[in-house]
Design a protein around this motif. Structure first.
Motif, PDB file in Angstrom:
ATOM      1  N   ALA A 308      44.451  38.996  33.640  1.00 42.07           N
ATOM      2  CA  ALA A 308      44.521  37.569  33.976  1.00 42.07           C
ATOM      3  C   ALA A 308      45.509  36.847  33.071  1.00 42.07           C
ATOM      4  CB  ALA A 308      43.130  36.931  33.861  1.00 42.07           C
ATOM      5  N   VAL A 309      45.493  37.166  31.781  1.00 40.97           N
ATOM      6  CA  VAL A 309      46.440  36.556  30.839  1.00 40.97           C
ATOM      7  C   VAL A 309      47.868  36.936  31.196  1.00 40.97           C
ATOM      8  CG1 VAL A 309      47.210  36.549  28.428  1.00 40.97           C
ATOM      9  CG2 VAL A 309      44.769  36.362  28.960  1.00 40.97           C
ATOM     10  N   VAL A 310      48.078  38.216  31.519  1.00 40.72           N
ATOM     11  CA  VAL A 310      49.422  38.673  31.903  1.00 40.72           C
ATOM     12  C   VAL A 310      49.897  37.930  33.150  1.00 40.72           C
ATOM     13  CG1 VAL A 310      50.709  40.643  32.819  1.00 40.72           C
ATOM     14  CG2 VAL A 310      49.225  40.948  30.836  1.00 40.72           C
ATOM     15  N   ALA A 311      49.021  37.791  34.147  1.00 36.97           N
ATOM     16  CA  ALA A 311      49.409  37.142  35.402  1.00 36.97           C
ATOM     17  C   ALA A 311      49.740  35.672  35.213  1.00 36.97           C
ATOM     18  CB  ALA A 311      48.292  37.296  36.427  1.00 36.97           C
ATOM     19  N   ALA A 312      49.058  35.006  34.269  1.00 30.44           N
ATOM     20  CA  ALA A 312      49.255  33.568  34.071  1.00 30.44           C
ATOM     21  C   ALA A 312      50.180  33.233  32.916  1.00 30.44           C
ATOM     22  CB  ALA A 312      47.899  32.898  33.842  1.00 30.44           C
ATOM     23  N   ALA A 313      50.691  34.232  32.215  1.00 31.80           N
ATOM     24  CA  ALA A 313      51.451  34.002  30.983  1.00 31.80           C
ATOM     25  C   ALA A 313      52.687  33.149  31.229  1.00 31.80           C
ATOM     26  CB  ALA A 313      51.863  35.337  30.375  1.00 31.80           C
ATOM     27  N   PRO A 314      52.875  32.106  30.400  1.00 26.33           N
ATOM     28  CA  PRO A 314      54.077  31.286  30.535  1.00 26.33           C
ATOM     29  C   PRO A 314      55.306  31.893  29.871  1.00 26.33           C
ATOM     30  CG  PRO A 314      52.674  30.405  28.817  1.00 26.33           C
ATOM     31  CD  PRO A 314      51.936  31.558  29.412  1.00 26.33           C
ATOM     32  N   GLY A 315      55.075  32.850  28.970  1.00 30.76           N
ATOM     33  CA  GLY A 315      56.187  33.454  28.255  1.00 30.76           C
ATOM     34  C   GLY A 315      55.848  34.850  27.769  1.00 30.76           C
ATOM     35  N   ALA A 316      56.821  35.476  27.120  1.00 32.40           N
ATOM     36  CA  ALA A 316      56.696  36.883  26.746  1.00 32.40           C
ATOM     37  C   ALA A 316      55.595  37.123  25.728  1.00 32.40           C
ATOM     38  CB  ALA A 316      58.030  37.390  26.205  1.00 32.40           C
ATOM     39  N   ALA A 377      56.882  42.785  47.878  1.00 30.55           N
ATOM     40  CA  ALA A 377      56.580  42.037  49.093  1.00 30.55           C
ATOM     41  C   ALA A 377      56.086  40.623  48.804  1.00 30.55           C
ATOM     42  CB  ALA A 377      55.531  42.780  49.907  1.00 30.55           C
ATOM     43  N   TRP A 378      55.499  40.418  47.640  1.00 31.81           N
ATOM     44  CA  TRP A 378      54.869  39.142  47.301  1.00 31.81           C
ATOM     45  C   TRP A 378      55.503  38.638  46.014  1.00 31.81           C
ATOM     46  CZ3 TRP A 378      48.793  38.795  46.663  1.00 31.81           C
ATOM     47  CH2 TRP A 378      48.402  37.463  46.790  1.00 31.81           C
ATOM     48  N   ASN A 379      54.817  38.828  44.883  1.00 28.01           N
ATOM     49  CA  ASN A 379      55.421  38.603  43.569  1.00 28.01           C
ATOM     50  C   ASN A 379      54.599  39.353  42.536  1.00 28.01           C
ATOM     51  OD1 ASN A 379      53.466  36.661  42.102  1.00 28.01           O
ATOM     52  ND2 ASN A 379      53.807  35.634  44.071  1.00 28.01           N
ATOM     53  N   TYR A 380      55.217  39.610  41.384  1.00 26.84           N
ATOM     54  CA  TYR A 380      54.573  40.479  40.406  1.00 26.84           C
ATOM     55  C   TYR A 380      53.402  39.815  39.700  1.00 26.84           C
ATOM     56  CZ  TYR A 380      58.019  44.119  41.080  1.00 26.84           C
ATOM     57  OH  TYR A 380      58.774  45.122  41.637  1.00 26.84           O
ATOM     58  N   ARG A 381      53.410  38.502  39.590  1.00 28.00           N
ATOM     59  CA  ARG A 381      52.242  37.826  38.997  1.00 28.00           C
ATOM     60  C   ARG A 381      51.007  38.077  39.864  1.00 28.00           C
ATOM     61  NH1 ARG A 381      53.089  34.229  34.783  1.00 28.00           N
ATOM     62  NH2 ARG A 381      55.236  33.524  34.469  1.00 28.00           N
ATOM     63  N   ALA A 382      51.152  37.876  41.156  1.00 27.04           N
ATOM     64  CA  ALA A 382      50.024  38.108  42.057  1.00 27.04           C
ATOM     65  C   ALA A 382      49.639  39.585  42.095  1.00 27.04           C
ATOM     66  CB  ALA A 382      50.375  37.623  43.455  1.00 27.04           C
ATOM     67  N   ALA A 383      50.639  40.466  41.981  1.00 32.00           N
ATOM     68  CA  ALA A 383      50.356  41.902  42.009  1.00 32.00           C
ATOM     69  C   ALA A 383      49.446  42.310  40.863  1.00 32.00           C
ATOM     70  CB  ALA A 383      51.659  42.694  41.952  1.00 32.00           C
ATOM     71  N   MET A 384      49.556  41.633  39.714  1.00 31.07           N
ATOM     72  CA  MET A 384      48.714  41.969  38.566  1.00 31.07           C
ATOM     73  C   MET A 384      47.241  41.654  38.821  1.00 31.07           C
ATOM     74  SD  MET A 384      50.390  43.359  36.105  1.00 31.07           S
ATOM     75  CE  MET A 384      52.135  43.777  35.907  1.00 31.07           C
ATOM     76  N   LEU A 385      46.955  40.802  39.791  1.00 28.67           N
ATOM     77  CA  LEU A 385      45.568  40.451  40.085  1.00 28.67           C
ATOM     78  C   LEU A 385      44.827  41.569  40.799  1.00 28.67           C
ATOM     79  CD1 LEU A 385      46.038  36.739  41.220  1.00 28.67           C
ATOM     80  CD2 LEU A 385      45.396  37.604  38.946  1.00 28.67           C
ATOM     81  N   VAL A 386      45.561  42.485  41.427  1.00 24.88           N
ATOM     82  CA  VAL A 386      44.915  43.583  42.155  1.00 24.88           C
ATOM     83  C   VAL A 386      44.292  44.597  41.198  1.00 24.88           C
ATOM     84  CG1 VAL A 386      45.257  45.456  43.795  1.00 24.88           C
ATOM     85  CG2 VAL A 386      46.356  43.244  44.172  1.00 24.88           C
ATOM     86  N   PRO A 387      45.046  45.154  40.203  1.00 23.58           N
ATOM     87  CA  PRO A 387      44.371  46.022  39.235  1.00 23.58           C
ATOM     88  C   PRO A 387      43.299  45.280  38.440  1.00 23.58           C
ATOM     89  CG  PRO A 387      46.648  45.607  38.581  1.00 23.58           C
ATOM     90  CD  PRO A 387      46.498  45.118  39.978  1.00 23.58           C
ATOM     91  N   MET A 388      43.491  43.968  38.228  1.00 21.62           N
ATOM     92  CA  MET A 388      42.460  43.184  37.557  1.00 21.62           C
ATOM     93  C   MET A 388      41.146  43.245  38.335  1.00 21.62           C
ATOM     94  SD  MET A 388      42.206  39.077  36.935  1.00 21.62           S
ATOM     95  CE  MET A 388      41.656  38.842  38.641  1.00 21.62           C
ATOM     96  N   ALA A 389      41.229  43.007  39.651  1.00 19.72           N
ATOM     97  CA  ALA A 389      40.022  43.023  40.483  1.00 19.72           C
ATOM     98  C   ALA A 389      39.381  44.408  40.500  1.00 19.72           C
ATOM     99  CB  ALA A 389      40.366  42.568  41.898  1.00 19.72           C
ATOM    100  N   LEU A 390      40.201  45.450  40.561  1.00 19.58           N
ATOM    101  CA  LEU A 390      39.657  46.805  40.597  1.00 19.58           C
ATOM    102  C   LEU A 390      38.962  47.160  39.290  1.00 19.58           C
ATOM    103  CD1 LEU A 390      42.574  48.663  42.423  1.00 19.58           C
ATOM    104  CD2 LEU A 390      40.352  48.012  43.368  1.00 19.58           C
ATOM    105  N   VAL A 391      39.585  46.813  38.165  1.00 19.40           N
ATOM    106  CA  VAL A 391      38.964  47.093  36.867  1.00 19.40           C
ATOM    107  C   VAL A 391      37.650  46.331  36.720  1.00 19.40           C
ATOM    108  CG1 VAL A 391      39.224  46.763  34.379  1.00 19.40           C
ATOM    109  CG2 VAL A 391      41.097  47.747  35.699  1.00 19.40           C
ATOM    110  N   LEU A 392      37.624  45.093  37.165  1.00 16.12           N
ATOM    111  CA  LEU A 392      36.387  44.304  37.062  1.00 16.12           C
ATOM    112  C   LEU A 392      35.275  44.877  37.938  1.00 16.12           C
ATOM    113  CD1 LEU A 392      37.772  40.650  36.955  1.00 16.12           C
ATOM    114  CD2 LEU A 392      36.680  41.923  35.093  1.00 16.12           C
ATOM    115  N   MET A 393      35.640  45.602  38.995  1.00 12.29           N
ATOM    116  CA  MET A 393      34.618  46.243  39.824  1.00 12.29           C
ATOM    117  C   MET A 393      33.831  47.290  39.043  1.00 12.29           C
ATOM    118  SD  MET A 393      36.334  46.698  43.605  1.00 12.29           S
ATOM    119  CE  MET A 393      34.908  47.647  44.173  1.00 12.29           C
ATOM    120  N   THR A 394      34.391  47.750  37.912  1.00 11.33           N
ATOM    121  CA  THR A 394      33.679  48.699  37.053  1.00 11.33           C
ATOM    122  C   THR A 394      32.323  48.135  36.627  1.00 11.33           C
ATOM    123  OG1 THR A 394      35.732  49.672  36.238  1.00 11.33           O
ATOM    124  CG2 THR A 394      33.793  49.922  34.847  1.00 11.33           C
ATOM    125  N   ILE A 395      32.258  46.818  36.440  1.00 13.66           N
ATOM    126  CA  ILE A 395      31.000  46.201  36.008  1.00 13.66           C
ATOM    127  C   ILE A 395      29.883  46.501  37.005  1.00 13.66           C
ATOM    128  CG2 ILE A 395      29.878  43.987  35.491  1.00 13.66           C
ATOM    129  CD1 ILE A 395      32.644  42.973  34.609  1.00 13.66           C
TER     130      ILE A 395
END
Length: 421
Positions: A308-316, A377-395
């Protein structure tokens, strides 16, 4: 006296297996970090390169499947002793050839044997953890992370001084192969130390190693129900989707999305590897104190927060903070998944580990193309949300990591005063 010898043998087995994890971490890093150099050496086009890269995990999965059947006839320690030198020599062959077919053959051998190596190493780790009666799996994977850092550093030095691949690989393989072979003398296979322990327990009245004594000797894969194993398989795949996202896309993400310099873009993966090592170095203590379920949930939350931090990060720099959280979170998931499989199928843990290990490669195969396709196809910020959702499914599947009656005593751990290590 006999009990002391058994404890010493376990300590030697633990140290020797940690050395094997370290060697494999170094060898794998020396391969993946020098892929551009291999591409240049053999003149492989960008279109053909993904075929070579995909073939390795596919063949590794086949090697893991084969190992499940192989360990019914020979000890996992013997499998590991044989395949680890072959993996190292396959690396040297890949860096020393001149024709594309030679690279293809070397990578095919590497893939098949690395699958057998990963499976047999984790079989021994699960068996040793059961004998110890406390969490030690994270330490083995910490040794792998340390080897990865060492291998990546040596690869950087080779690239910095423009060393040909044979010049880089040959002396390293000449050192690592004998080290692994010498260490293999002290591997402790399942049941290899049971007679000593049984005699020691009878003489001293102690039951420190009872979990290993009580474990059935069967390794029958038919007793491993895939329905029961499936939650752990999903967690393994999710963890490696997250890991492959970091290894394949962190540099591009920082440079193209967060507009960092090319030099700074190389930092996130190194930070990720260091935090992975730190997390695994102390993770076993966390499991002993809080239990595997709590540690897995905390790791999934940290990893999800990192994405989530990576997807929303304003800078490096904020992006690198996200990758730091990712390392601390993801590092606990894979070792604990192997350990949970051993607890779930105490009489057939070798088969369970071999089948679970396949999903290591499934996650690796899915992760990088998935993020790349979504990013394009979309953008890389949004793409980072997909592995985020999958990892959170571990819970959701964290209950699968809870101890079972055949586990390590009362509660999630045996008391720390009962320590054979």
């Amino acid at each position: 006296m006999t009990d002391a010898r058994g404890s010493r043998r376990l300590r030697q087995g633990r140290a020797s297996l940690a050395i094997s994890f370290f060697v494999q971490g170094a060898i794998f890093a020396l391969l993946v970090t020098r892929i551009p150099a291999l591409q240049d050496r053999y003149g492989i086009s960008d279109g053909l390169l993904p075929v070579f890269l995909a073939a390795v995990p596919i063949l590794a999965g086949a090697g893991s499947v084969g190992t499940e059947h192989l360990v019914r006839r020979m000890r996992p320690g013997l499998v590991l002793r044989v395949v680890q030198p072959i993996v190292s020599l396959a690396l040297l062959a890949a860096g020393s050839g001149t024709a594309v077919w030679q690279l293809a053959l070397a990578l095919a051998v590497f893939g098949l044997t690395v699958g057998a190596l990963d499976a047999s190493m984790n079989m021994l780790g699960v068996s040793l953890q059961r004998a110890y009666g406390r969490s030690i799996m994270l330490g083995f994977h910490g040794a792998y992370s340390l080897g990865g850092i060492a291998g990546a550093s040596l690869a950087w030095a080779g690239a910095h001084w423009d060393l040909p691949l044979p010049t880089l690989y040959a002396p390293l393989v000449a050192v690592l192969v004998p080290v692994a072979l010498i260490a293999s003398r002290w591997y402790v296979d399942r049941g290899a130390h049971q007679p000593e322990q049984a005699q020691g327990a009878h003489q001293t009245g102690q039951a420190e190693l009872q979990p290993q004594q009580a474990e059935p000797a069967r390794r029958d894969g038919a007793s491993v129900g895939m329905r029961a194993l499936l939650p752990l398989c999903l967690v393994m795949a999710f963890a490696y989707i997250g890991d492959s996202t970091v290894s394949n896309w962190s540099a591009k993400y920082l440079e193209d999305v967060l507009h960092s310099s090319e030099q700074l873009a190389t930092v996130p993966y190194n930070v990720y590897m260091v935090t992975t090592l730190l997390g695994r170095s102390f993770g076993d203590l966390g499991v002993r104190r809080f239990g595997a379920v709590t540690v897995v949930r905390a790791g999934a939350l940290l990893a999800g927060g990192g994405f989530a931090v990576v997807a929303a990060a304003p800078g490096a720099w904020v992006g690198m903070a996200g990758f730091t959280l990712l390392g601390l979170g993801l590092c606990v998931l894979v070792p604990q998944t192997f350990a949970a499989a051993g607890r779930l199928f105490p009489g057939a843990s070798d088969a369970a580990v071999a089948r679970l290990n396949i999903f290591n490669y499934v996650g690796f195969l899915i992760g990088s193309p998935l993020v790349g396709a979504l990013g394009g196809a979309w953008n890389y910020r949004a793409a980072m949300l997909v592995p985020m959702a999958l990892v959170l499914m571990t819970i959701r599947y964290a209950r699968s990591f809870s101890p079972v009656p055949a586990g390590y005593g009362d509660g999630h751990e045996r008391p720390r005063t009962v320590d054979v290590g």
